[in-house]
Each structure stands twice: as C-alpha cells, then as structure tokens.
Design a protein around this motif. Structure first.
Motif, PDB file in Angstrom:
ATOM      1  N   MET A 176       0.818  -1.184   0.000  1.00 34.41           N
ATOM      2  CA  MET A 176       0.000   0.000   0.000  1.00 34.41           C
ATOM      3  C   MET A 176       0.872   1.263   0.000  1.00 34.41           C
ATOM      4  SD  MET A 176      -3.333  -0.858   0.437  1.00 34.41           S
ATOM      5  CE  MET A 176      -4.121  -2.376   0.785  1.00 34.41           C
ATOM      6  N   GLN A 177       1.885   1.248   0.853  1.00 35.90           N
ATOM      7  CA  GLN A 177       2.736   2.436   0.947  1.00 35.90           C
ATOM      8  C   GLN A 177       3.471   2.700  -0.366  1.00 35.90           C
ATOM      9  OE1 GLN A 177       2.617   4.600   3.483  1.00 35.90           O
ATOM     10  NE2 GLN A 177       3.830   5.889   2.130  1.00 35.90           N
ATOM     11  N   GLU A 178       3.925   1.657  -1.011  1.00 28.51           N
ATOM     12  CA  GLU A 178       4.617   1.843  -2.288  1.00 28.51           C
ATOM     13  C   GLU A 178       3.668   2.447  -3.322  1.00 28.51           C
ATOM     14  OE1 GLU A 178       7.154  -0.534  -5.705  1.00 28.51           O
ATOM     15  OE2 GLU A 178       6.563  -1.610  -3.899  1.00 28.51           O
ATOM     16  N   GLY A 179       2.456   1.962  -3.361  1.00 27.78           N
ATOM     17  CA  GLY A 179       1.467   2.513  -4.280  1.00 27.78           C
ATOM     18  C   GLY A 179       1.193   3.981  -3.997  1.00 27.78           C
ATOM     19  N   ARG A 180       1.074   4.315  -2.726  1.00 31.82           N
ATOM     20  CA  ARG A 180       0.850   5.715  -2.361  1.00 31.82           C
ATOM     21  C   ARG A 180       2.022   6.580  -2.786  1.00 31.82           C
ATOM     22  NH1 ARG A 180      -1.083   6.477   3.698  1.00 31.82           N
ATOM     23  NH2 ARG A 180      -1.319   8.615   2.952  1.00 31.82           N
ATOM     24  N   SER A 181       3.233   6.055  -2.619  1.00 33.65           N
ATOM     25  CA  SER A 181       4.429   6.814  -3.009  1.00 33.65           C
ATOM     26  C   SER A 181       4.449   7.075  -4.505  1.00 33.65           C
ATOM     27  CB  SER A 181       5.700   6.065  -2.599  1.00 33.65           C
ATOM     28  OG  SER A 181       5.800   5.991  -1.204  1.00 33.65           O
ATOM     29  N   TRP A 182       4.130   6.050  -5.290  1.00 36.19           N
ATOM     30  CA  TRP A 182       4.112   6.213  -6.742  1.00 36.19           C
ATOM     31  C   TRP A 182       3.067   7.247  -7.166  1.00 36.19           C
ATOM     32  CZ3 TRP A 182       7.491   4.950 -10.332  1.00 36.19           C
ATOM     33  CH2 TRP A 182       8.398   3.918 -10.065  1.00 36.19           C
ATOM     34  N   LEU A 183       1.887   7.169  -6.586  1.00 38.85           N
ATOM     35  CA  LEU A 183       0.828   8.115  -6.954  1.00 38.85           C
ATOM     36  C   LEU A 183       1.180   9.534  -6.521  1.00 38.85           C
ATOM     37  CD1 LEU A 183      -2.361   5.977  -6.232  1.00 38.85           C
ATOM     38  CD2 LEU A 183      -1.288   6.467  -8.439  1.00 38.85           C
ATOM     39  N   ALA A 184       1.778   9.685  -5.346  1.00 39.84           N
ATOM     40  CA  ALA A 184       2.192  11.013  -4.883  1.00 39.84           C
ATOM     41  C   ALA A 184       3.246  11.603  -5.812  1.00 39.84           C
ATOM     42  CB  ALA A 184       2.720  10.937  -3.455  1.00 39.84           C
ATOM     43  N   ARG A 185       4.172  10.774  -6.246  1.00 40.14           N
ATOM     44  CA  ARG A 185       5.204  11.255  -7.180  1.00 40.14           C
ATOM     45  C   ARG A 185       4.588  11.654  -8.513  1.00 40.14           C
ATOM     46  NH1 ARG A 185       9.499   6.630  -6.868  1.00 40.14           N
ATOM     47  NH2 ARG A 185       8.190   5.815  -5.239  1.00 40.14           N
ATOM     48  N   LEU A 186       3.662  10.874  -8.989  1.00 37.22           N
ATOM     49  CA  LEU A 186       2.992  11.202 -10.247  1.00 37.22           C
ATOM     50  C   LEU A 186       2.260  12.535 -10.139  1.00 37.22           C
ATOM     51  CD1 LEU A 186       1.996  10.498 -13.120  1.00 37.22           C
ATOM     52  CD2 LEU A 186       0.105   9.287 -12.026  1.00 37.22           C
ATOM     53  N   LEU A 187       1.518  12.723  -9.065  1.00 38.60           N
ATOM     54  CA  LEU A 187       0.766  13.966  -8.882  1.00 38.60           C
ATOM     55  C   LEU A 187       1.690  15.174  -8.748  1.00 38.60           C
ATOM     56  CD1 LEU A 187      -1.962  12.565  -6.507  1.00 38.60           C
ATOM     57  CD2 LEU A 187      -2.362  13.490  -8.803  1.00 38.60           C
ATOM     58  N   ALA A 188       2.818  15.002  -8.089  1.00 35.14           N
ATOM     59  CA  ALA A 188       3.772  16.102  -7.908  1.00 35.14           C
ATOM     60  C   ALA A 188       4.529  16.411  -9.192  1.00 35.14           C
ATOM     61  CB  ALA A 188       4.750  15.764  -6.790  1.00 35.14           C
ATOM     62  N   ALA A 189       4.860  15.380  -9.945  1.00 39.24           N
ATOM     63  CA  ALA A 189       5.686  15.548 -11.146  1.00 39.24           C
ATOM     64  C   ALA A 189       4.872  15.994 -12.352  1.00 39.24           C
ATOM     65  CB  ALA A 189       6.407  14.248 -11.474  1.00 39.24           C
ATOM     66  N   GLU A 190       3.595  15.763 -12.320  1.00 37.84           N
ATOM     67  CA  GLU A 190       2.751  16.054 -13.475  1.00 37.84           C
ATOM     68  C   GLU A 190       1.642  17.041 -13.111  1.00 37.84           C
ATOM     69  OE1 GLU A 190       3.264  15.161 -16.540  1.00 37.84           O
ATOM     70  OE2 GLU A 190       4.930  13.819 -16.116  1.00 37.84           O
ATOM     71  N   PRO A 191       2.002  18.287 -12.807  1.00 41.06           N
ATOM     72  CA  PRO A 191       0.941  19.245 -12.448  1.00 41.06           C
ATOM     73  C   PRO A 191      -0.010  19.520 -13.613  1.00 41.06           C
ATOM     74  CG  PRO A 191       3.051  20.356 -12.661  1.00 41.06           C
ATOM     75  CD  PRO A 191       3.319  18.876 -12.772  1.00 41.06           C
ATOM     76  N   ALA A 192       0.438  19.245 -14.834  1.00 41.16           N
ATOM     77  CA  ALA A 192      -0.409  19.469 -16.005  1.00 41.16           C
ATOM     78  C   ALA A 192      -1.171  18.212 -16.417  1.00 41.16           C
ATOM     79  CB  ALA A 192       0.453  19.964 -17.169  1.00 41.16           C
ATOM     80  N   LEU A 193      -1.231  17.242 -15.531  1.00 37.96           N
ATOM     81  CA  LEU A 193      -1.968  16.011 -15.797  1.00 37.96           C
ATOM     82  C   LEU A 193      -3.411  16.372 -16.143  1.00 37.96           C
ATOM     83  CD1 LEU A 193      -1.312  12.940 -15.581  1.00 37.96           C
ATOM     84  CD2 LEU A 193      -2.224  13.026 -13.273  1.00 37.96           C
ATOM     85  N   ALA A 194      -3.945  15.744 -17.167  1.00 40.15           N
ATOM     86  CA  ALA A 194      -5.330  16.010 -17.579  1.00 40.15           C
ATOM     87  C   ALA A 194      -6.269  15.847 -16.381  1.00 40.15           C
ATOM     88  CB  ALA A 194      -5.728  15.055 -18.698  1.00 40.15           C
ATOM     89  N   PRO A 195      -7.278  16.710 -16.266  1.00 40.73           N
ATOM     90  CA  PRO A 195      -8.160  16.666 -15.097  1.00 40.73           C
ATOM     91  C   PRO A 195      -8.790  15.306 -14.826  1.00 40.73           C
ATOM     92  CG  PRO A 195      -8.559  18.663 -16.342  1.00 40.73           C
ATOM     93  CD  PRO A 195      -7.609  17.817 -17.161  1.00 40.73           C
ATOM     94  N   ASP A 196      -9.181  14.576 -15.877  1.00 42.22           N
ATOM     95  CA  ASP A 196      -9.789  13.261 -15.645  1.00 42.22           C
ATOM     96  C   ASP A 196      -8.768  12.280 -15.067  1.00 42.22           C
ATOM     97  OD1 ASP A 196      -8.498  13.291 -18.193  1.00 42.22           O
ATOM     98  OD2 ASP A 196      -9.681  11.557 -18.832  1.00 42.22           O
ATOM     99  N   LEU A 197      -7.533  12.340 -15.541  1.00 44.93           N
ATOM    100  CA  LEU A 197      -6.492  11.452 -15.004  1.00 44.93           C
ATOM    101  C   LEU A 197      -6.089  11.865 -13.590  1.00 44.93           C
ATOM    102  CD1 LEU A 197      -4.255  10.974 -18.166  1.00 44.93           C
ATOM    103  CD2 LEU A 197      -5.936   9.399 -17.199  1.00 44.93           C
TER     104      LEU A 197
END
Length: 79
Positions: free
Chosen positions: A1-22
C-alpha cells in the motif's frame, strides 16, 4: 500500500499538467490507499479534491463514486 501511495504522490507532484480526468482518477486511487492504511485525513483530502475535479468535468459516475467514498469514509470514522 505504501509503495502505491508513493508512486501516486510522485505522479501527482511531477505532473501538475496532468489532464483533469487522469488527476481525478489518480487522486481517487491515492485516497483509497490512504483509507486502507487508516490515514483518514489524507483520504478525505484526496477524495474531496477528486470530487471537485469530477464536478468540473460534469462526470456523474465520478461524482457518484466519490460521494459514496466520502460517505463510507465518514461512517468508518463514526461521523
């Protein structure tokens, strides 16, 4: 669970321009993982942010799922 949370947190931080649906889907997933780890405060933040995005997108399915998640999360907290 923690690894998954880490990956998602990194994605959200690294991709501020991520499409709103994603971004909405990613936040929903992050909220679920936080919930499973009893991090209700972070789960609530993630779910509420995801819900805002789904409302902006006028995504009825997303709105329904996130409203349900927030309700069940509140129930688990005795609210």
């Amino acid at each position: 669970m923690q690894e998954g949370r880490s990956w998602l947190a990194r994605l959200l931080a690294a991709e501020p321009a991520l499409a709103p649906d994603l971004r909405a889907k990613t936040l929903k997933g992050a909220g679920v993982l936080a919930w499973y780890q009893s991090d209700y405060e972070q789960a609530t933040v993630d779910f509420e942010t995801s819900l805002q995005l789904y409302r902006q997108l006028d995504d009825e399915d997303g709105i329904a799922h996130l409203t349900n998640n927030l309700g069940v999360l509140a129930l688990h907290q005795g609210r």
